[in-house]
Design an enzyme around this catalytic site. Structure first.
Site, PDB file in Angstrom:
ATOM      1  CE  LYS A   1      25.431  43.723  45.324  1.00 27.72           C
ATOM      2  NZ  LYS A   1      25.198  42.503  44.298  1.00 27.72           N
TER       3      LYS A   1
ATOM      4  CD  GLU B   1      36.623  37.856  55.212  1.00 29.93           C
ATOM      5  OE1 GLU B   1      35.673  38.717  55.128  1.00 29.93           O
ATOM      6  OE2 GLU B   1      36.595  36.986  54.889  1.00 29.93           O
TER       7      GLU B   1
ATOM      8  N   GLY C   1      28.767  40.905  42.859  1.00 28.94           N
ATOM      9  CA  GLY C   1      30.182  41.266  43.179  1.00 28.94           C
ATOM     10  C   GLY C   1      31.242  40.854  42.159  1.00 28.94           C
ATOM     11  NE  ARG C   2      29.652  34.800  40.730  1.00 27.16           N
ATOM     12  CZ  ARG C   2      28.696  34.835  41.575  1.00 27.16           C
ATOM     13  NH1 ARG C   2      28.900  35.502  42.702  1.00 27.16           N
ATOM     14  NH2 ARG C   2      27.429  34.282  41.490  1.00 27.16           N
TER      15      ARG C   2
ATOM     16  CD  GLU D   1      31.533  34.167  44.713  1.00 22.55           C
ATOM     17  OE1 GLU D   1      32.787  34.100  45.217  1.00 22.55           O
ATOM     18  OE2 GLU D   1      30.835  35.135  44.559  1.00 22.55           O
TER      19      GLU D   1
ATOM     20  CG  HIS E   1      60.062  25.983  32.991  1.00 20.58           C
ATOM     21  ND1 HIS E   1      61.340  25.579  32.540  1.00 20.58           N
ATOM     22  CD2 HIS E   1      59.545  26.980  32.120  1.00 20.58           C
ATOM     23  CE1 HIS E   1      61.389  26.221  31.205  1.00 20.58           C
ATOM     24  NE2 HIS E   1      60.344  27.084  30.902  1.00 20.58           N
TER      25      HIS E   1
ATOM     26  CE  LYS F   1      30.475  37.997  52.002  1.00 20.80           C
ATOM     27  NZ  LYS F   1      29.778  39.292  51.308  1.00 20.80           N
TER      28      LYS F   1
END
Ligand code: G6Q
Length: 551
Positions: A216, A222, A278-279, A364, A395, A515
């Protein structure tokens, strides 16, 4: 400070008469066992179930609620102004007050003829313009009409992004794998750890690889590091000049300037808007990899599913409204039973990454301790969210859910029809999810264990208290539309909970902190910065790293 006319004074939550009524109801009902609740009410399963759009069925009768609990919770939602908040979001008001933005992921899936205004401008035509461009591009990649620099068609699509620019597309690719083209392989690089890039590209032919750089802001450490590495890898592999970038890189961003500066032609950029968090962006251009994988029609089906749930949320009375019910049940578990967590357990291998996706969406959005007016909340907010598909988890960690000391509410997700109808697998899968929910709710008494022949010394270990709450979300089949409905269900659930807790579900200052923090340490690690000045622990760790790396 920007004002939000629909925000209810957050301090009032625990002082509200509706909250007090819930507190006394909790005191009276907290020790009632689900066994008794089912015994005393033959209609309980029907009363506490609701059918949503396209056969999505929500059975919350195994939650520790009664019809009265729900009435009291609904009254709380009304008192918190939920109706006005929903209307404000759909109207495009700037309800994300700390960033002064509208919150309009619902516009991303609005039909072409809808009208949604932000600052007096209808945003829907822009949404469809981008969708159309994405469609043409996706078709060109899928058909092979789009050629790489050397004239070969694209065989690998690599999405580079992180957080909201990665988790949605990565989850959707897995979730919709049954509907994807198998002519192209799809990969997702997010971590700044070079291992991620190295392993995802080791068997790729640069001449047939397309990178979608999703960011965005187009400034995320990263993503920009991985994008630069990808560009070097491509140019080295093709022995080509930077002109090759145009055929192997596209960008998804709101920042055209930065995209150009990176060297991607803005003709190969797909935009979105600051009113998409973003999410909440996997159904925007951030979903370009999804669209290439399932085709424009499949993507459109997914959007229709989202929209169907949006409409259900917008117009259905709260008592029958799936996101509202799920949110209220969650409030009951978190704020009254004091549960710290929510396990999301899809019984569908395709939903392997669904809980990781939800982790971001919920934690978030609602992992906040500051209310809309800046005061500190005095009530609990978001629980930790986690999980993985059944039956694998059975399990592993289910032991704790059944017999641990903490209350772990569960959301089970199941689809009746298999996408891979082989033998009796589906019946076994469904038998397991139903059995788990039943066992959690009803447990097994000491008498039952002893009646099965367990010796007295062993019986306590084999006894299950039960009374462990769960919700079952059952849908006919996992399709692109069903995925859209499911995600929108959780998106709106998060919004309802944020409204009741009086927090802003749409900012993420905690992420912003991360960030900037590393930026200061980067030059210190390389030894190019003056002597680091940190706390003694950080100082010692930096020194150790530098020594190990011979710096
Ligand atoms: C999501 C968050 C965060 C964000 C990433 C990537 O809501 O804001 O996860 O999506 O930090 O940001 P960019 O898309 O700007 O690279």
């Amino acid at each position: 400070m920007p004002t939000d006319t629909t925000a209810v004074a957050p301090q009032s939550l625990t002082a509200l008469p509706q909250w007090k009524a819930l507190e006394s109801h909790f005191e009276q009902s907290r020790s009632v066992h689900l066994r008794e609740m089912f015994k005393s009410d033959a209609k309980r399963a029907q009363t506490l179930s609701v059918e949503g759009p396209s056969g999505m069925f929500l059975d919350y009768s195994k939650q520790r609620v009664t019809a009265q609990t729900m009435q009291l919770l609904l009254a709380l939602a009304e008192a918190r102004g939920l109706r006005a908040r929903i209307d404000a979001m759909f109207r495009g008001e700037k309800i994300n007050v700390t960033e002064e933005r509208a919150v309009l992921h619902v516009a991303l899936r609005a039909p072409r003829d809808a009208h949604i205004l932000v600052d007096g401008v209808d945003v829907v035509p822009g949404v469809h313009e981008v969708l159309d461009r994405m469609g043409a591009f996706a078709d060109a990649i899928r058909s092979g009409a789009w050629k790489g620099h050397t004239g070969k068609r694209i065989r690998t699509v690599i999405n580079i992004g992180i957080g909201g620019s990665d988790l949605g597309p990565a989850m959707a690719y897995d979730a919709l794998c049954a509907y994807t083209t198998r002519e192209i392989s799809f990969r997702f690089v997010s971590n700044v750890d070079a291992t991620d890039f190295a392993e995802k590209t080791r068997d790729c032919d640069p001449a047939q690889t397309l990178f979608i750089v999703c960011s965005k802001t187009f400034t995320t450490l990263e993503t920009m590091t991985n994008a630069n590495t990808a560009r070097e890898w491509l140019l080295k592999g093709l022995g080509a000049d930077s002109a090759a970038v145009a055929k192997h890189f596209v960008a998804v961003s709101t920042n055209a300037k930065k995209v150009s500066a990176f060297g991607i032609d803005t003709a190969n950029m797909f935009g979105f808007w600051d009113w998409v968090g973003g999410r909440y962006s996997m159904d925007s251009a951030i979903g370009l990899s999804t669209m290439i994988a399932v085709g424009p029609t499949g993507f459109q089906e997914m959007l229709s599913g989202f929209h169907e749930m949006d409409e259900h949320f917008r117009i259905t009375p709260f008592a029958k409204n799936l996101p509202v019910i799920m949110a209220l049940v969650g409030i009951w578990n978190s704020n009254f039973f004091g549960s710290q967590t929510l396990a999301v357990l899809p019984y569908d291998q395709y939903l392997d990454r669904f809980s990781s996706y939800l982790q971001q969406l919920e934690m978030e959005s609602n992992g906040k301790h500051v209310a809309l007016d800046g005061s500190r909340v005095t009530w609990e907010t978001c629980p930790s969210v986690w999980g993985q598909p059944g039956t694998n988890g059975q399990h592993a960690f289910y032991q704790m859910i059944h017999q641990g000391t903490r209350l772990v509410p569960c959301d089970f997700i199941a689809f009746c029809e298999p996408l891979n109808p082989i033998g009796i697998h589906q019946d076994l899968l469904m038998a397991n999810v139903l059995a788990q929910a039943e066992a959690l709710a009803f447990g097994k008494t000491l008498q039952e264990v002893e009646a099965e022949g367990s010796p007295a010394w062993l019986a306590p270990h084999r006894q299950f208290d039960g009374n462990r709450p769960s919700t079952m979300i059952m849908a006919p089949r996992l399709t692109p539309a069903a995925l859209g409905r499911l995600i929108a269900l959780y998106e709106h659930k998060v919004f309802v909970q944020g409204t009741i807790w009086g927090i802003n579900s749409f900012d993420q200052w905690g992420v912003e902190l991360g960030k900037v923090l590393a930026q200061r340490i980067i030059p210190e690690l390389s030894g190019t910065a003056p002597t680091p000045a940190h706390d003694a622990s950080t100082q010692q760790l930096i020194a150790r790293y530098r020594t190990t790396r011979g710096r």
